[in-house]
Design a protein around this motif. Structure first.
Motif, PDB file in Angstrom:
ATOM      1  N   ILE A 127      40.973  38.769  43.220  1.00 19.96           N
ATOM      2  CA  ILE A 127      40.691  38.266  41.878  1.00 19.96           C
ATOM      3  C   ILE A 127      39.452  37.372  41.885  1.00 19.96           C
ATOM      4  O   ILE A 127      39.041  36.866  42.935  1.00 19.96           O
ATOM      5  N   TYR A 128      38.888  37.196  40.723  1.00 23.22           N
ATOM      6  CA  TYR A 128      37.710  36.342  40.572  1.00 23.22           C
ATOM      7  C   TYR A 128      37.726  35.744  39.171  1.00 23.22           C
ATOM      8  O   TYR A 128      38.377  36.273  38.255  1.00 23.22           O
ATOM      9  N   PRO A 129      37.032  34.618  38.973  1.00 21.56           N
ATOM     10  CA  PRO A 129      37.070  33.948  37.672  1.00 21.56           C
ATOM     11  C   PRO A 129      36.324  34.714  36.587  1.00 21.56           C
ATOM     12  O   PRO A 129      35.317  35.365  36.854  1.00 21.56           O
ATOM     13  N   VAL A 130      36.837  34.603  35.370  1.00 19.84           N
ATOM     14  CA  VAL A 130      36.159  35.143  34.193  1.00 19.84           C
ATOM     15  C   VAL A 130      35.226  34.040  33.699  1.00 19.84           C
ATOM     16  O   VAL A 130      35.659  33.059  33.102  1.00 19.84           O
ATOM     17  N   GLY A 131      33.935  34.175  33.982  1.00 18.58           N
ATOM     18  CA  GLY A 131      33.008  33.091  33.693  1.00 18.58           C
ATOM     19  C   GLY A 131      33.226  31.955  34.679  1.00 18.58           C
ATOM     20  O   GLY A 131      33.634  32.180  35.822  1.00 18.58           O
ATOM     21  N   ARG A 132      32.987  30.735  34.214  1.00 21.74           N
ATOM     22  CA  ARG A 132      33.137  29.607  35.119  1.00 21.74           C
ATOM     23  C   ARG A 132      33.357  28.328  34.326  1.00 21.74           C
ATOM     24  O   ARG A 132      33.042  28.247  33.144  1.00 21.74           O
ATOM     25  N   GLU A 140      35.918  45.282  33.838  1.00 17.89           N
ATOM     26  CA  GLU A 140      35.589  45.613  32.450  1.00 17.89           C
ATOM     27  C   GLU A 140      36.136  44.543  31.499  1.00 17.89           C
ATOM     28  O   GLU A 140      35.441  44.082  30.594  1.00 17.89           O
ATOM     29  N   PHE A 141      37.361  44.141  31.730  1.00 19.96           N
ATOM     30  CA  PHE A 141      38.010  43.106  30.921  1.00 19.96           C
ATOM     31  C   PHE A 141      37.225  41.797  31.002  1.00 19.96           C
ATOM     32  O   PHE A 141      36.942  41.160  29.983  1.00 19.96           O
ATOM     33  N   ALA A 142      36.853  41.401  32.222  1.00 20.60           N
ATOM     34  CA  ALA A 142      36.125  40.150  32.428  1.00 20.60           C
ATOM     35  C   ALA A 142      34.775  40.171  31.727  1.00 20.60           C
ATOM     36  O   ALA A 142      34.403  39.210  31.038  1.00 20.60           O
ATOM     37  N   ALA A 189      38.474  48.322  39.314  1.00 22.52           N
ATOM     38  CA  ALA A 189      38.608  47.930  40.720  1.00 22.52           C
ATOM     39  C   ALA A 189      37.826  46.658  41.036  1.00 22.52           C
ATOM     40  O   ALA A 189      37.908  46.127  42.144  1.00 22.52           O
ATOM     41  N   GLY A 190      37.068  46.169  40.062  1.00 20.24           N
ATOM     42  CA  GLY A 190      36.325  44.925  40.251  1.00 20.24           C
ATOM     43  C   GLY A 190      35.006  45.085  40.976  1.00 20.24           C
ATOM     44  O   GLY A 190      34.379  44.097  41.360  1.00 20.24           O
ATOM     45  N   VAL A 191      34.553  46.334  41.156  1.00 18.29           N
ATOM     46  CA  VAL A 191      33.306  46.587  41.880  1.00 18.29           C
ATOM     47  C   VAL A 191      32.098  46.246  41.022  1.00 18.29           C
ATOM     48  O   VAL A 191      31.108  45.686  41.492  1.00 18.29           O
ATOM     49  N   ALA A 192      32.171  46.591  39.737  1.00 19.22           N
ATOM     50  CA  ALA A 192      31.043  46.380  38.833  1.00 19.22           C
ATOM     51  C   ALA A 192      31.527  46.488  37.406  1.00 19.22           C
ATOM     52  O   ALA A 192      32.647  46.946  37.147  1.00 19.22           O
ATOM     53  N   SER A 193      30.690  46.055  36.476  1.00 12.04           N
ATOM     54  CA  SER A 193      31.001  46.257  35.062  1.00 12.04           C
ATOM     55  C   SER A 193      30.929  47.750  34.758  1.00 12.04           C
ATOM     56  O   SER A 193      30.388  48.535  35.550  1.00 12.04           O
ATOM     57  N   ARG A 194      31.457  48.140  33.603  1.00  5.88           N
ATOM     58  CA  ARG A 194      31.433  49.572  33.283  1.00  5.88           C
ATOM     59  C   ARG A 194      29.981  50.063  33.162  1.00  5.88           C
ATOM     60  O   ARG A 194      29.654  51.147  33.620  1.00  5.88           O
ATOM     61  N   ARG A 195      29.126  49.262  32.553  1.00  8.08           N
ATOM     62  CA  ARG A 195      27.727  49.673  32.395  1.00  8.08           C
ATOM     63  C   ARG A 195      27.050  49.849  33.759  1.00  8.08           C
ATOM     64  O   ARG A 195      26.323  50.810  33.994  1.00  8.08           O
TER      65      ARG A 195
END
Length: 244
Positions: free
Chosen positions: A95-100, A116-118, A11-17
């Motif tokens: 959506i948001y960028p993967v890195g920059r 998680e993918f990002a 959902a883009g809230v946070a990384s899995r960790r």
């Protein structure tokens, strides 16, 4: 049914960790009840809240943007400058960028709503390669190229070895075109590496991200990744995990 931490990450809230940490800390509710177990699975009809905010589940989106120079790698900017999401108005998901990519750097930038993918793609341990083409001031010596290939000592530590190819040079104008491949993603890394060998960047473009290229795109254009491309990227990360 999917594991709760994976649903939160997607959902883009946070990384899995980070999602696992939120669960353990009792900050996640499922159907109104606090859940602290990491093994729990939820389905589409389960209501999930993270720190009191209902989770909005979205279809995962994976995009490739040919980022122009002079654009911020973010979803908003407090100085009202152009940001990368301005070029993708047709996507309704958050959506948001993967890195920059730096403000002055153009080229491939991935965007997604899959946290998680990002995070997996950005992790230097998994060694996802990024290839840049840089126009630099001066003509680097063979020893300077070797320094890049061995790793450059910067203020935040030594970089991993880079792959470097001299594409062309202009002795009259005293400029050189270099192709540099790295797998780290430090802030302004390529620019700082080249400054360290006293050949500052005049122009920089990221031409390849793993196996992805800018083929068929003009600056400012974007396209969705195919399911096969997403699967290939996941396989790259999995291979990196196994190697690590």
């Amino acid at each position: 049914m999917e594991r709760l931490q994976k649903v939160i990450a997607h959902a883009g809230v946070a990384s899995r960790r980070k999602a696992e940490q939120l669960i353990v800390e009792g900050k996640v509710k499922v159907n109104g009840k606090v859940v602290k177990e990491l093994g729990i699975k939820v389905g589409e009809n389960d209501r999930v809240e993270v720190e009191g905010i209902p989770l909005e589940r979205e279809e995962p989106v994976y995009l490739l943007l040919y980022k122009p120079s002079g654009v911020i790698s973010a979803v908003k900017d407090d100085k009202d400058r152009k940001v990368v999401t301005d070029f993708i108005p047709y996507i309704k998901q958050r959506i948001y960028p993967v890195g920059r990519l730096d403000y002055d750097t153009s080229g491939i930038l991935l965007l997604t709503n899959d946290g998680e993918f990002a995070n997996a793609l950005m992790h230097p341990r998994y060694e996802v390669e990024k290839t840049y083409v840089a126009k630099v001031k001066g003509v680097p010596s063979r020893e300077s190229i070797k320094i890049l290939e061995r790793g450059v000592v910067l203020e935040d530590g030594k970089t991993a070895p880079a792959k470097v190819k001299v594409i062309s040079f202009d002795k009259r104008k005293q400029t050189t075109i270099l192709e540099i491949t790295i797998h780290e993603g430090r802030n302004r890394q390529v620019r700082r590496m080249l400054e360290a060998i006293e050949h500052p960047v005049l122009k920089l473009k990221r031409e390849q991200y793993a196996f992805l290229t800018l083929s068929g795109l003009s600056t400012g254009d974007s396209r969705e990744l195919s399911p096969h491309e997403v699967k290939q990227l996941r396989a790259l990360v999995l291979h990196g995990k196994n190697r690590a």
